[in-house]
Design a protein around this motif. Structure first.
Motif, PDB file in Angstrom:
ATOM      1  N   LEU A  49       0.537  -1.029  -0.109  1.00 33.06           N
ATOM      2  CA  LEU A  49       0.083   0.102   0.073  1.00 33.06           C
ATOM      3  C   LEU A  49       0.739   1.270  -0.056  1.00 33.06           C
ATOM      4  O   LEU A  49       1.794   1.125   0.667  1.00 33.06           O
ATOM      5  N   GLN A  50       0.493   2.228  -0.767  1.00 33.47           N
ATOM      6  CA  GLN A  50       1.079   3.664  -0.886  1.00 33.47           C
ATOM      7  C   GLN A  50       0.911   4.338   0.355  1.00 33.47           C
ATOM      8  O   GLN A  50      -0.087   4.012   1.127  1.00 33.47           O
ATOM      9  N   PRO A  51       1.803   5.343   0.900  1.00 38.15           N
ATOM     10  CA  PRO A  51       1.358   5.842   2.291  1.00 38.15           C
ATOM     11  C   PRO A  51       0.128   6.725   2.070  1.00 38.15           C
ATOM     12  O   PRO A  51      -0.608   6.890   3.227  1.00 38.15           O
ATOM     13  N   ASN A  52      -0.224   7.249   0.875  1.00 37.22           N
ATOM     14  CA  ASN A  52      -1.395   7.980   0.761  1.00 37.22           C
ATOM     15  C   ASN A  52      -2.711   7.149   1.159  1.00 37.22           C
ATOM     16  O   ASN A  52      -3.640   7.306   1.845  1.00 37.22           O
ATOM     17  N   PHE A  53      -2.750   5.802   0.596  1.00 41.93           N
ATOM     18  CA  PHE A  53      -3.472   4.863   0.635  1.00 41.93           C
ATOM     19  C   PHE A  53      -3.741   4.457   2.375  1.00 41.93           C
ATOM     20  O   PHE A  53      -4.658   4.341   3.037  1.00 41.93           O
ATOM     21  N   VAL A  54      -2.639   4.164   2.743  1.00 40.19           N
ATOM     22  CA  VAL A  54      -2.484   3.770   4.227  1.00 40.19           C
ATOM     23  C   VAL A  54      -3.297   4.896   5.334  1.00 40.19           C
ATOM     24  O   VAL A  54      -4.025   4.804   6.021  1.00 40.19           O
ATOM     25  N   LEU A  55      -2.874   6.363   4.984  1.00 35.18           N
ATOM     26  CA  LEU A  55      -3.671   7.498   5.735  1.00 35.18           C
ATOM     27  C   LEU A  55      -4.825   7.465   5.349  1.00 35.18           C
ATOM     28  O   LEU A  55      -5.647   7.543   6.429  1.00 35.18           O
ATOM     29  N   ALA A  56      -5.447   7.365   4.137  1.00 33.44           N
ATOM     30  CA  ALA A  56      -6.815   7.450   3.813  1.00 33.44           C
ATOM     31  C   ALA A  56      -7.660   6.025   4.498  1.00 33.44           C
ATOM     32  O   ALA A  56      -8.549   6.450   5.212  1.00 33.44           O
ATOM     33  N   LEU A  57      -7.154   5.026   4.152  1.00 37.18           N
ATOM     34  CA  LEU A  57      -7.835   3.788   4.959  1.00 37.18           C
ATOM     35  C   LEU A  57      -7.756   3.798   6.641  1.00 37.18           C
ATOM     36  O   LEU A  57      -8.836   3.339   6.991  1.00 37.18           O
ATOM     37  N   SER A  58      -6.604   4.357   7.126  1.00 38.53           N
ATOM     38  CA  SER A  58      -6.769   4.143   8.731  1.00 38.53           C
ATOM     39  C   SER A  58      -7.701   5.348   9.118  1.00 38.53           C
ATOM     40  O   SER A  58      -8.277   5.143  10.153  1.00 38.53           O
ATOM     41  N   ARG A  59      -7.935   6.640   8.253  1.00 40.89           N
ATOM     42  CA  ARG A  59      -8.683   7.365   8.947  1.00 40.89           C
ATOM     43  C   ARG A  59     -10.209   6.852   8.443  1.00 40.89           C
ATOM     44  O   ARG A  59     -11.057   7.082   9.615  1.00 40.89           O
ATOM     45  N   ILE A  60     -10.514   6.285   7.542  1.00 49.71           N
ATOM     46  CA  ILE A  60     -12.008   5.767   7.313  1.00 49.71           C
ATOM     47  C   ILE A  60     -12.187   4.834   8.368  1.00 49.71           C
ATOM     48  O   ILE A  60     -13.180   4.712   9.061  1.00 49.71           O
ATOM     49  N   PHE A  61     -11.383   3.886   8.582  1.00 50.98           N
ATOM     50  CA  PHE A  61     -11.514   2.957   9.539  1.00 50.98           C
ATOM     51  C   PHE A  61     -11.598   3.475  11.027  1.00 50.98           C
ATOM     52  O   PHE A  61     -12.431   2.851  11.878  1.00 50.98           O
ATOM     53  N   SER A  62     -11.001   4.654  11.345  1.00 48.68           N
ATOM     54  CA  SER A  62     -11.052   4.903  12.427  1.00 48.68           C
ATOM     55  C   SER A  62     -12.470   5.763  12.823  1.00 48.68           C
ATOM     56  O   SER A  62     -13.037   5.371  13.844  1.00 48.68           O
ATOM     57  N   VAL A  63     -12.758   6.391  11.866  1.00 47.81           N
ATOM     58  CA  VAL A  63     -14.198   7.016  11.870  1.00 47.81           C
ATOM     59  C   VAL A  63     -15.270   5.874  12.045  1.00 47.81           C
ATOM     60  O   VAL A  63     -16.042   5.826  12.806  1.00 47.81           O
ATOM     61  N   ALA A  64     -15.256   4.745  11.249  1.00 51.85           N
ATOM     62  CA  ALA A  64     -16.129   3.803  11.228  1.00 51.85           C
ATOM     63  C   ALA A  64     -16.101   3.007  12.671  1.00 51.85           C
ATOM     64  O   ALA A  64     -17.141   2.743  13.118  1.00 51.85           O
ATOM     65  N   VAL A  65     -14.877   2.566  13.188  1.00 50.58           N
ATOM     66  CA  VAL A  65     -15.028   2.139  14.422  1.00 50.58           C
ATOM     67  C   VAL A  65     -15.568   2.981  15.623  1.00 50.58           C
ATOM     68  O   VAL A  65     -16.466   2.515  16.491  1.00 50.58           O
ATOM     69  N   TRP A  66     -15.111   4.373  15.516  1.00 47.63           N
ATOM     70  CA  TRP A  66     -15.891   5.296  16.581  1.00 47.63           C
ATOM     71  C   TRP A  66     -17.325   5.327  16.232  1.00 47.63           C
ATOM     72  O   TRP A  66     -18.084   5.497  17.412  1.00 47.63           O
ATOM     73  N   ILE A  67     -17.871   5.382  15.221  1.00 43.54           N
ATOM     74  CA  ILE A  67     -19.237   5.518  15.015  1.00 43.54           C
ATOM     75  C   ILE A  67     -19.710   4.135  15.508  1.00 43.54           C
ATOM     76  O   ILE A  67     -20.904   4.244  16.339  1.00 43.54           O
ATOM     77  N   GLY A  68     -19.353   3.006  15.097  1.00 42.69           N
ATOM     78  CA  GLY A  68     -19.818   1.712  15.621  1.00 42.69           C
ATOM     79  C   GLY A  68     -19.928   1.670  17.293  1.00 42.69           C
ATOM     80  O   GLY A  68     -20.751   1.175  17.706  1.00 42.69           O
ATOM     81  N   ALA A  69     -18.814   2.016  17.831  1.00 43.69           N
ATOM     82  CA  ALA A  69     -18.762   2.005  19.441  1.00 43.69           C
ATOM     83  C   ALA A  69     -19.606   2.913  19.754  1.00 43.69           C
ATOM     84  O   ALA A  69     -20.258   2.590  20.747  1.00 43.69           O
ATOM     85  N   THR A  70     -19.904   3.950  19.255  1.00 49.69           N
ATOM     86  CA  THR A  70     -20.711   5.263  20.003  1.00 49.69           C
ATOM     87  C   THR A  70     -22.288   4.503  20.055  1.00 49.69           C
ATOM     88  O   THR A  70     -23.038   4.380  20.937  1.00 49.69           O
ATOM     89  N   ALA A  71     -22.471   3.929  18.650  1.00 51.59           N
ATOM     90  CA  ALA A  71     -24.023   3.267  18.643  1.00 51.59           C
ATOM     91  C   ALA A  71     -24.033   2.298  19.535  1.00 51.59           C
ATOM     92  O   ALA A  71     -25.198   1.900  20.075  1.00 51.59           O
ATOM     93  N   VAL A  72     -23.188   1.153  19.635  1.00 53.30           N
ATOM     94  CA  VAL A  72     -23.341   0.135  20.636  1.00 53.30           C
ATOM     95  C   VAL A  72     -23.342   0.722  21.962  1.00 53.30           C
ATOM     96  O   VAL A  72     -24.090   0.335  23.016  1.00 53.30           O
TER      97      VAL A  72
END
Length: 262
Positions: A49-72
């Protein structure tokens, strides 16, 4: 107090649910934080993975995790998510109208990261800002100018304006330096001395080799322009041009090549 209940705006809260939500919420927050860091580190260790992809995917996963955690957490606390969604929708519209530029920067940041039109280490020019990209986030891109100043550029300006990327296909950059010699100068000798001065610099590439062109002839003299390539523009451009001028002037003086006073 354990059985106390409170209801407002269609959202019902009980002290039991709040207490349960706090206890379980701490555990879920710890797990979410650990999972976020673990996935981010896993992505950073990837060799494909290119560094740009790593940064984008990590940010998307982070947002998804915290949205899911908040919903739970809300669900365990007994909060009606349907009523909360209606309230959040109204709040989101109000915030969206006031934070349109900020939202545009985040969305543009994801676009830039996935398209890789700009990468860390690239030399770019945008909005009269010229320099090397030293850091990229989802919201902004940091550019270090030739004066040593850090310019923070919102990502929406990178998608809405023209960007000159000097490092898109490769890091090679062509530079030009010119000298005005007298009309009676020996052009063959001047050409050789000028080209030798460019080729003698360590940072000047030998392929493609440096060239010299006559770009103007008038009553004042003859304009000689030297073209050469470098592969490390982040280390400075004016300094290598200055070294070439220094070597050329020294060689011209030794061989009697006169310059025109401007």
């Amino acid at each position: 107090m354990y059985s106390a209940k409170l209801e407002f705006g269609g959202i019902a809260l009980s002290s039991e649910g709040v207490l349960r939500g706090l206890v379980v919420g701490v555990v879920i927050a710890i797990v979410a934080l650990w999972g976020d860091k673990a996935v981010t580190n896993l992505l950073r260790r990837s060799r494909t993975l290119q560094p740009n992809f790593v940064l984008a995917l990590s940010r998307i996963f982070s947002v998804a995790v915290w949205i899911g955690a908040t919903a739970v957490i809300f669900s365990i606390s007994g909060i009606n998510l349907t009523a909360l969604a209606a309230f959040s929708g109204a709040l989101g519209i109000g915030l969206g109208l006031g934070l349109q530029r900020l939202a545009a920067s985040y969305i543009s940041g994801l676009i830039v990261l996935f398209e890789q039109s700009v990468r860390v280490g690239d030399n770019i020019a945008t909005n009269n800002i010229v320099g090397r990209v030293t850091r990229m986030t989802v919201r902004y891109t940091m550019i270090r100018t030739r004066d040593g100043v850090e310019a923070i550029v919102p990502n929406d300006s990178l998608t809405s304006n023209v960007i000159v990327n000097q490092s898109w296909s490769d890091r090679n950059l062509r530079l030009v330096c010119g000298i005005l010699v007298k009309g009676d100068a020996d052009l063959a000798v001047a050409r050789k001395l000028f080209v030798d001065a460019m080729a003698a610099q360590d940072r000047v590439l030998q392929q493609p080799p440096p060239h010299m062109y006559i770009t103007g002839v008038n009553d004042k003299g003859i304009q000689l322009d030297g073209h050469f390539w470098i592969s490390d523009p982040e280390n400075g451009q004016h300094n290598v041009i200055s070294d070439i001028y220094d070597a050329t002037l020294t060689a011209f003086r030794k061989n009697g090549i006169g310059l025109v006073a401007q």
